[in-house]
Design a protein around this motif. Structure first.
Motif, PDB file in Angstrom:
ATOM      1  N   GLY A 146     -36.563 -80.841 117.337  1.00 38.33           N
ATOM      2  CA  GLY A 146     -37.081 -79.546 117.772  1.00 38.33           C
ATOM      3  C   GLY A 146     -36.032 -78.746 118.523  1.00 38.33           C
ATOM      4  O   GLY A 146     -35.101 -79.307 119.106  1.00 38.33           O
ATOM      5  N   GLU A 147     -36.166 -77.434 118.494  1.00 36.28           N
ATOM      6  CA  GLU A 147     -35.197 -76.573 119.161  1.00 36.28           C
ATOM      7  C   GLU A 147     -35.128 -76.835 120.657  1.00 36.28           C
ATOM      8  O   GLU A 147     -34.093 -76.642 121.295  1.00 36.28           O
ATOM      9  CB  GLU A 147     -35.543 -75.100 118.906  1.00 36.28           C
ATOM     10  CG  GLU A 147     -35.343 -74.676 117.455  1.00 36.28           C
ATOM     11  CD  GLU A 147     -35.643 -73.208 117.247  1.00 36.28           C
ATOM     12  OE1 GLU A 147     -35.953 -72.512 118.242  1.00 36.28           O
ATOM     13  OE2 GLU A 147     -35.554 -72.750 116.098  1.00 36.28           O
ATOM     14  N   ASP A 148     -36.264 -77.274 121.217  1.00 38.96           N
ATOM     15  CA  ASP A 148     -36.281 -77.565 122.651  1.00 38.96           C
ATOM     16  C   ASP A 148     -35.995 -79.036 122.949  1.00 38.96           C
ATOM     17  O   ASP A 148     -36.027 -79.458 124.109  1.00 38.96           O
ATOM     18  CB  ASP A 148     -37.631 -77.177 123.257  1.00 38.96           C
ATOM     19  CG  ASP A 148     -38.809 -77.897 122.598  1.00 38.96           C
ATOM     20  OD1 ASP A 148     -38.583 -78.696 121.661  1.00 38.96           O
ATOM     21  OD2 ASP A 148     -39.956 -77.660 123.025  1.00 38.96           O
ATOM     22  N   GLY A 149     -35.743 -79.823 121.905  1.00 38.44           N
ATOM     23  CA  GLY A 149     -35.408 -81.228 122.087  1.00 38.44           C
ATOM     24  C   GLY A 149     -36.562 -82.121 122.479  1.00 38.44           C
ATOM     25  O   GLY A 149     -36.353 -83.282 122.851  1.00 38.44           O
ATOM     26  N   ARG A 150     -37.794 -81.627 122.361  1.00 33.82           N
ATOM     27  CA  ARG A 150     -38.937 -82.370 122.886  1.00 33.82           C
ATOM     28  C   ARG A 150     -39.510 -83.411 121.920  1.00 33.82           C
ATOM     29  O   ARG A 150     -40.472 -84.101 122.252  1.00 33.82           O
ATOM     30  CB  ARG A 150     -40.041 -81.409 123.330  1.00 33.82           C
ATOM     31  CG  ARG A 150     -39.672 -80.529 124.508  1.00 33.82           C
ATOM     32  CD  ARG A 150     -39.284 -81.325 125.744  1.00 33.82           C
ATOM     33  NE  ARG A 150     -40.346 -82.195 126.212  1.00 33.82           N
ATOM     34  CZ  ARG A 150     -41.302 -81.807 127.055  1.00 33.82           C
ATOM     35  NH1 ARG A 150     -41.305 -80.569 127.529  1.00 33.82           N
ATOM     36  NH2 ARG A 150     -42.226 -82.651 127.437  1.00 33.82           N
TER      37      ARG A 150
END
Length: 236
Positions: free
Chosen positions: A170-174
């Motif tokens: 994910g773009e937020d690394g989550r």
């Protein structure tokens, strides 16, 4: 041989768990206990990796987590660069790691000892508690190195066949709980770099999760890995 033994923990648990890794080996769906007598399916993982638990209780997990704070920090927010934070980690990933430590398939005398005292319900409750938290604060990182890591994480590098990490994490690394994909947001930098090296340098062993990481990281240089570690440790 030495390298294969060193990285074996990445392969062995997954080889044993692939048939039911995130559907069965990670436990019963939240909200209900496993049917009585349910065990590992034929050809699946050993019973120790098939967790059976009722709806996870995050409040109980918070109580259990007090013994984790000495290393992983209060609330699972690590202050040690070599120790991963647990706050904000997807529950399926935490459950799997604790079950693998408990089964002594991943090396760590400390974590094996801790996990050996946990029941399936304890593991589920701890995972629920940590998942409800937010990742710890961003670690300090060199701006230039961080920018290079951000470019690789978010966009990859087509010229070198480098896949963007954001595709899975994910773009937020989550991460993604249903797929068992770990959250890497603000991961402790020394730990993150060590794990990136292990995945990249692991021999091929033909099972999806570690092979995907090995393939994704194979084109990357040591400097690339340093850049990625700098970025993921300072994402927020």
């Amino acid at each position: 041989m030495g390298q294969a033994r060193r990285f074996g923990w990445l392969a062995i648990p997954l080889l044993m768990c692939i048939p039911v890794l995130w559907a069965g080996a990670q436990g019963t769906p939240p909200g209900g206990a496993a049917p009585a007598g349910q065990g590992a399916p034929a050809g699946g993982p050993p019973p120790g990796l098939v967790l059976k638990f009722a709806a996870p209780d995050a409040a109980r997990g918070q109580t259990l987590s007090r013994s984790c704070a000495g290393c992983h920090g209060p609330g699972g927010v690590s202050a040690q660069a070599s120790v991963p934070g647990l706050a904000g980690q997807v529950p399926s990933y935490t459950r799997f790691q604790l079950s693998v430590f408990r089964a002594k398939l991943r090396p760590s005398a400390v974590m094996q000892g801790v996990a050996s005292r946990l029941s399936d319900q304890d593991i589920a409750d701890l995972a629920a508690y940590f998942a409800a938290g937010e990742p710890g604060p961003a670690w300090a990182a060199d701006p230039a190195l961080r920018a290079r890591g951000a470019a690789l994480f978010q966009g990859g590098d087509n010229d070198r066949n480098v896949i963007a990490c954001a595709v899975c994490h994910g773009e937020d690394g989550r991460g993604a709980d249903r797929q068992g994909i770990a959250s890497v947001t603000n991961l402790a930098p020394e730990y993150g770099l060590e794990i990136l090296h292990e995945f990249r340098d692991t021999p091929r062993f033909g099972v999806p999760h570690p092979d995907a990481m090995r393939i994704a990281l194979k084109p990357l240089t040591d400097d690339d890995l340093k850049a990625l570690a700098a970025y993921i440790s300072s994402m927020k």
